[in-house]
Design a protein around this motif. Structure first.
Motif, PDB file in Angstrom:
ATOM      1  N   GLY A   1       0.800  -1.251  -0.040  1.00 44.54           N
ATOM      2  CA  GLY A   1       0.217  -0.034  -0.030  1.00 44.54           C
ATOM      3  C   GLY A   1       0.850   1.329   0.101  1.00 44.54           C
ATOM      4  N   ALA A   2       2.097   1.187   0.694  1.00 50.00           N
ATOM      5  CA  ALA A   2       3.009   2.429   0.718  1.00 50.00           C
ATOM      6  C   ALA A   2       3.833   2.508  -0.369  1.00 50.00           C
ATOM      7  CB  ALA A   2       3.535   2.346   1.980  1.00 50.00           C
ATOM      8  N   ALA A   3       4.177   1.304  -1.231  1.00 50.69           N
ATOM      9  CA  ALA A   3       5.488   1.252  -1.937  1.00 50.69           C
ATOM     10  C   ALA A   3       5.119   2.411  -3.016  1.00 50.69           C
ATOM     11  CB  ALA A   3       5.291   0.172  -2.549  1.00 50.69           C
ATOM     12  N   SER A   4       4.409   2.543  -3.604  1.00 50.84           N
ATOM     13  CA  SER A   4       4.097   3.630  -4.771  1.00 50.84           C
ATOM     14  C   SER A   4       4.353   4.823  -4.273  1.00 50.84           C
ATOM     15  CB  SER A   4       3.351   3.104  -5.614  1.00 50.84           C
ATOM     16  OG  SER A   4       3.171   4.166  -6.869  1.00 50.84           O
ATOM     17  N   TRP A   5       3.335   5.390  -3.260  1.00 48.52           N
ATOM     18  CA  TRP A   5       3.120   6.681  -2.830  1.00 48.52           C
ATOM     19  C   TRP A   5       4.364   7.351  -2.401  1.00 48.52           C
ATOM     20  CZ3 TRP A   5      -0.391   9.419  -4.869  1.00 48.52           C
ATOM     21  CH2 TRP A   5      -1.666   8.907  -5.325  1.00 48.52           C
ATOM     22  N   LEU A   6       5.338   6.274  -1.779  1.00 51.32           N
ATOM     23  CA  LEU A   6       6.518   7.046  -0.937  1.00 51.32           C
ATOM     24  C   LEU A   6       7.293   7.732  -1.979  1.00 51.32           C
ATOM     25  CD1 LEU A   6       7.340   4.222   1.524  1.00 51.32           C
ATOM     26  CD2 LEU A   6       6.874   6.756   2.027  1.00 51.32           C
ATOM     27  N   PHE A   7       7.125   7.392  -3.356  1.00 56.63           N
ATOM     28  CA  PHE A   7       8.023   7.996  -4.513  1.00 56.63           C
ATOM     29  C   PHE A   7       7.251   8.951  -5.446  1.00 56.63           C
ATOM     30  CE2 PHE A   7       9.796   3.776  -3.188  1.00 56.63           C
ATOM     31  CZ  PHE A   7      10.798   4.256  -2.674  1.00 56.63           C
ATOM     32  N   VAL A   8       5.861   8.369  -5.539  1.00 51.95           N
ATOM     33  CA  VAL A   8       5.234   9.521  -6.495  1.00 51.95           C
ATOM     34  C   VAL A   8       4.891  10.741  -5.766  1.00 51.95           C
ATOM     35  CG1 VAL A   8       2.676   9.709  -7.487  1.00 51.95           C
ATOM     36  CG2 VAL A   8       3.965   7.172  -7.737  1.00 51.95           C
ATOM     37  N   ALA A   9       4.614  10.651  -4.480  1.00 48.25           N
ATOM     38  CA  ALA A   9       4.081  11.913  -3.796  1.00 48.25           C
ATOM     39  C   ALA A   9       5.264  12.904  -3.786  1.00 48.25           C
ATOM     40  CB  ALA A   9       3.811  11.666  -2.359  1.00 48.25           C
ATOM     41  N   PHE A  10       6.501  12.525  -4.105  1.00 48.81           N
ATOM     42  CA  PHE A  10       7.451  13.379  -3.999  1.00 48.81           C
ATOM     43  C   PHE A  10       7.850  13.980  -5.532  1.00 48.81           C
ATOM     44  CE2 PHE A  10       8.417  11.637   0.061  1.00 48.81           C
ATOM     45  CZ  PHE A  10       8.243  12.336   0.974  1.00 48.81           C
ATOM     46  N   LEU A  11       7.308  13.308  -6.682  1.00 50.39           N
ATOM     47  CA  LEU A  11       7.835  13.850  -7.887  1.00 50.39           C
ATOM     48  C   LEU A  11       7.331  15.229  -8.352  1.00 50.39           C
ATOM     49  CD1 LEU A  11       6.234  10.863 -10.249  1.00 50.39           C
ATOM     50  CD2 LEU A  11       8.621  11.506  -9.631  1.00 50.39           C
ATOM     51  N   PRO A  12       6.170  15.771  -7.609  1.00 49.44           N
ATOM     52  CA  PRO A  12       6.204  17.454  -8.060  1.00 49.44           C
ATOM     53  C   PRO A  12       7.429  18.131  -7.291  1.00 49.44           C
ATOM     54  CG  PRO A  12       4.151  16.474  -7.309  1.00 49.44           C
ATOM     55  CD  PRO A  12       5.245  15.406  -7.009  1.00 49.44           C
ATOM     56  N   LEU A  13       8.225  17.854  -6.229  1.00 48.72           N
ATOM     57  CA  LEU A  13       9.232  18.323  -5.797  1.00 48.72           C
ATOM     58  C   LEU A  13      10.205  18.228  -6.651  1.00 48.72           C
ATOM     59  CD1 LEU A  13       9.522  18.252  -1.851  1.00 48.72           C
ATOM     60  CD2 LEU A  13       9.510  20.135  -3.329  1.00 48.72           C
ATOM     61  N   ALA A  14      10.438  16.967  -7.446  1.00 46.61           N
ATOM     62  CA  ALA A  14      11.585  16.779  -8.193  1.00 46.61           C
ATOM     63  C   ALA A  14      11.518  17.555  -9.331  1.00 46.61           C
ATOM     64  CB  ALA A  14      11.531  15.124  -8.485  1.00 46.61           C
ATOM     65  N   VAL A  15      10.289  17.775  -9.787  1.00 43.29           N
ATOM     66  CA  VAL A  15      10.036  18.773 -10.860  1.00 43.29           C
ATOM     67  C   VAL A  15      10.558  20.220 -10.412  1.00 43.29           C
ATOM     68  CG1 VAL A  15       8.183  19.964 -12.427  1.00 43.29           C
ATOM     69  CG2 VAL A  15       8.322  17.497 -12.068  1.00 43.29           C
ATOM     70  N   VAL A  16      10.499  20.632  -9.265  1.00 47.37           N
ATOM     71  CA  VAL A  16      10.739  21.884  -8.797  1.00 47.37           C
ATOM     72  C   VAL A  16      12.334  21.828  -8.694  1.00 47.37           C
ATOM     73  CG1 VAL A  16      10.771  23.524  -6.751  1.00 47.37           C
ATOM     74  CG2 VAL A  16       8.792  22.421  -7.425  1.00 47.37           C
ATOM     75  N   GLY A  17      12.909  20.903  -8.331  1.00 45.36           N
ATOM     76  CA  GLY A  17      14.403  20.675  -8.463  1.00 45.36           C
ATOM     77  C   GLY A  17      14.894  20.859  -9.664  1.00 45.36           C
ATOM     78  N   CYS A  18      14.483  20.378 -10.700  1.00 41.76           N
ATOM     79  CA  CYS A  18      14.937  20.338 -12.181  1.00 41.76           C
ATOM     80  C   CYS A  18      14.792  21.572 -12.632  1.00 41.76           C
ATOM     81  CB  CYS A  18      13.914  19.559 -12.875  1.00 41.76           C
ATOM     82  SG  CYS A  18      14.325  17.747 -12.717  1.00 41.76           S
ATOM     83  N   VAL A  19      13.708  22.231 -12.276  1.00 42.48           N
ATOM     84  CA  VAL A  19      13.470  23.762 -12.798  1.00 42.48           C
ATOM     85  C   VAL A  19      14.686  24.612 -12.190  1.00 42.48           C
ATOM     86  CG1 VAL A  19      11.973  25.757 -12.878  1.00 42.48           C
ATOM     87  CG2 VAL A  19      11.082  23.238 -13.364  1.00 42.48           C
ATOM     88  N   ALA A  20      14.767  24.479 -10.783  1.00 45.60           N
ATOM     89  CA  ALA A  20      15.821  25.362 -10.033  1.00 45.60           C
ATOM     90  C   ALA A  20      17.213  24.713 -10.578  1.00 45.60           C
ATOM     91  CB  ALA A  20      15.601  25.117  -8.649  1.00 45.60           C
ATOM     92  N   GLY A  21      17.341  23.743 -11.080  1.00 45.85           N
ATOM     93  CA  GLY A  21      18.890  23.330 -11.444  1.00 45.85           C
ATOM     94  C   GLY A  21      19.024  23.908 -12.909  1.00 45.85           C
ATOM     95  N   TRP A  22      17.958  23.983 -13.799  1.00 45.10           N
ATOM     96  CA  TRP A  22      18.174  24.557 -14.908  1.00 45.10           C
ATOM     97  C   TRP A  22      18.209  26.022 -14.925  1.00 45.10           C
ATOM     98  CZ3 TRP A  22      14.409  27.762 -17.568  1.00 45.10           C
ATOM     99  CH2 TRP A  22      14.673  28.058 -18.788  1.00 45.10           C
ATOM    100  N   ARG A  23      17.417  26.796 -14.013  1.00 47.03           N
ATOM    101  CA  ARG A  23      17.789  28.126 -13.902  1.00 47.03           C
ATOM    102  C   ARG A  23      19.236  28.362 -13.333  1.00 47.03           C
ATOM    103  NH1 ARG A  23      13.220  31.379 -13.120  1.00 47.03           N
ATOM    104  NH2 ARG A  23      14.699  33.133 -12.582  1.00 47.03           N
ATOM    105  N   THR A  24      19.584  27.446 -12.402  1.00 45.15           N
ATOM    106  CA  THR A  24      21.082  27.658 -11.669  1.00 45.15           C
ATOM    107  C   THR A  24      22.044  27.598 -12.804  1.00 45.15           C
ATOM    108  OG1 THR A  24      20.394  26.926  -9.803  1.00 45.15           O
ATOM    109  CG2 THR A  24      22.670  27.054 -10.017  1.00 45.15           C
ATOM    110  N   ALA A  25      21.934  26.539 -13.616  1.00 43.59           N
ATOM    111  CA  ALA A  25      22.733  26.389 -14.824  1.00 43.59           C
ATOM    112  C   ALA A  25      22.989  27.498 -15.914  1.00 43.59           C
ATOM    113  CB  ALA A  25      22.450  24.925 -15.675  1.00 43.59           C
ATOM    114  N   ARG A  26      21.681  28.171 -16.109  1.00 42.04           N
ATOM    115  CA  ARG A  26      21.450  29.170 -16.917  1.00 42.04           C
ATOM    116  C   ARG A  26      22.450  30.409 -16.326  1.00 42.04           C
ATOM    117  NH1 ARG A  26      15.801  31.469 -18.077  1.00 42.04           N
ATOM    118  NH2 ARG A  26      17.119  32.889 -19.267  1.00 42.04           N
ATOM    119  N   ASN A  27      22.662  30.624 -15.216  1.00 44.98           N
ATOM    120  CA  ASN A  27      23.418  31.553 -14.573  1.00 44.98           C
ATOM    121  C   ASN A  27      24.698  31.583 -14.935  1.00 44.98           C
ATOM    122  OD1 ASN A  27      21.199  33.361 -13.634  1.00 44.98           O
ATOM    123  ND2 ASN A  27      20.702  31.875 -12.119  1.00 44.98           N
ATOM    124  N   LEU A  28      25.349  30.433 -15.297  1.00 47.92           N
ATOM    125  CA  LEU A  28      26.577  30.193 -15.371  1.00 47.92           C
ATOM    126  C   LEU A  28      27.352  31.056 -16.476  1.00 47.92           C
ATOM    127  CD1 LEU A  28      27.105  26.502 -15.061  1.00 47.92           C
ATOM    128  CD2 LEU A  28      28.228  27.989 -13.526  1.00 47.92           C
TER     129      LEU A  28
END
Length: 469
Positions: A442-469
């Protein structure tokens, strides 16, 4: 003028002088801290079967990180009050005491107390190892010593699962903590015997002693605990209010920190996306929160849902840390024009690892789980050094020291908050009813799916950080 030949460190002379021998003893603290993290993840299934309390698994990691953050913040200030040697001995003894409490625990509350003591001791030992490099060793060999520290992290990640699995399967999980306690005792004795030079026996200059951020750290601890409490008995209104209050408390941590210019833990604008400091710190925070579920809950799920041996699950966890260390070393000398690509690739690798876990862990697909772990750890390994350097370089000159120390602090804060939130998800998925194949599924999938939106935020922030190089 110093030539390249003259600047090369003489390792044989440094060993004969005792500098490297002292460093080996100091680095034992890093070994203890890193080994303990993967060891606890490995033995967690055996431990909760013995003393119950699976609903508190998130707490076990959160309280450890809280202790580490407090100890890390205190270490740099305490060396101006008492000697470095005394600090090392006390930190090692605290770690030993925590291991003993964990080994003797008959219920989860006692285990959590032991984990908090371990966090104080382990976090202090790691922070003091970096302080020791600055105070005890010549600047010429600092890069080499920091490289040795990175290698120790990799070795420790490999040793932790082996120690935990052998103890849990051959005798009892308690003996893994007993062995760690013995090493902590040896660390305390070695620190007392070896650290005899003047710099280790005298406190730092008084003017280097800033005030201690008591209210900031107290707010942090209370906020994480409130989030964790929200997951103990899942009730929509009660859990939502506790979660919201805890998250608001985390936000208050940064407001309180900004009011203490003489003792800040973070830069003045840690999440301002108009600056590389803000995007870089956002990336670190988002990915630290989003990735904690794997090391915390994967062994419980894999052993109970798919019947995997403890040693196998331990080394899957360790593969993430090993990939982090290896890829970090491989890209260390990358040319400047490649850094933008490396940061962006690292961010997407981490997000890809989280998405891979969301599918592979519930299915028990071992090759894909291993690949996702390597992908996630490798993403951290290649991106973190360059993001850290960008944050420090973009910070105002008067905040660069704060920015440098804020990176690991933000990471540990993210781990603590992520562990508390993961506890809510796991218990809502069924772990609050006990640990078995059904609740693990019951917990196996949600423990990772629930954090995917934060992973998207991390990707956008990483892309913005890289643009500033």
């Amino acid at each position: 003028m110093v030539t390249a030949e003259q600047a090369r460190p003489d390792w044989r002379a440094l060993w004969q002088s005792g500098d490297l021998a002292r460093f080996c003893f100091i680095s034992l603290g890093i070994f203890l801290h890193a080994t303990n993290e993967t060891m606890v993840a490995t033995i967690m299934p055996a431990m909760v079967r013995d003393i119950d309390g699976v609903e508190f698994v998130g707490w076990s990691f959160a309280v450890y990180e809280i202790g580490s953050i407090i100890a890390g913040a205190a270490s740099g200030r305490l060396v101006s009050l008492v000697s470095l040697r005394a600090n090392m001995v006390i930190a090692a003894l605290l770690f030993m005491a925590g291991c003993i409490v964990c080994a003797l625990a008959t219920a989860m509350p006692w285990f959590l107390l032991g984990r908090l003591l371990e966090g104080f001791g382990g976090g202090g030992l790691v922070a003091l190892a970096f302080v020791s490099v600055e105070r005890l060793f010549p600047r010429l060999i600092w890069p080499q010593l920091f490289a040795i520290m990175s290698a120790i992290w990799g070795v420790s990640a490999f040793a932790g699962p082996l120690l935990g699995a052998l103890a849990a399967e051959a005798i009892s999980w308690r003996w893994a903590f007993a062995a760690s306690a013995l090493i902590g005792c040896a660390m305390a004795a070695a620190s007392f015997a070896v650290l005899r030079m003047r710099a280790a026996l005298t406190p730092a200059e008084p003017q280097s002693r800033p005030s201690f951020p008591f209210e900031v750290l107290a707010c942090l601890a209370v906020s994480v605990i409130l989030i964790a409490i929200a997951g103990l008995a899942i009730e929509t209104v009660r859990s939502s209010l506790l979660l919201i209050t805890g998250l608001l408390g985390v936000g208050l941590v940064f407001r309180l920190d900004a009011r203490r210019p003489g003792a800040r833990l973070f830069p003045s604008r840690p999440f301002d996306w108009r600056s590389p400091v803000g995007t870089g710190m956002t990336m670190i925070a988002a990915f630290s929160v989003a990735t904690v579920s794997f090391g915390l809950y994967a062994p419980l799920i894999l052993t109970n849902l798919h019947g995997m041996p403890l040693l196998t699950t331990g080394y899957i966890i360790a593969s993430e840390s090993i990939a982090w260390s290896v890829l970090s070393i491989l890209v260390a000398n990358a040319p400047a024009h490649r850094e933008r690509l490396i940061i962006t690739a690292g961010a997407f690798m981490i997000a890809g690892g989280i998405a891979g876990f969301a599918y592979a862990v519930p299915q028990g697909a071992l090759p894909l789980i291993l690949f996702s772990a390597i992908l996630q750890g490798g993403g951290f390994g290649i991106a973190w050094p360059f993001v850290t350097r960008m944050i420090v370089a973009a910070a105002p000159p008067e905040e660069r020291t704060i920015a440098s120390s804020a990176v690991p602090t933000m990471q540990r804060l993210g781990y603590a908050v992520g562990a508390a939130i993961a506890g809510i998800i796991a218990n809502a998925g069924g772990f609050s009813k006990g640990l078995n194949a059904e609740t693990a599924a019951g917990a196996a999938s949600w423990l990772f799916v629930a954090f995917l939106p934060l992973a998207v935020v991390g990707c956008v922030a990483g892309w913005r950080t890289a643009r500033n190089l």
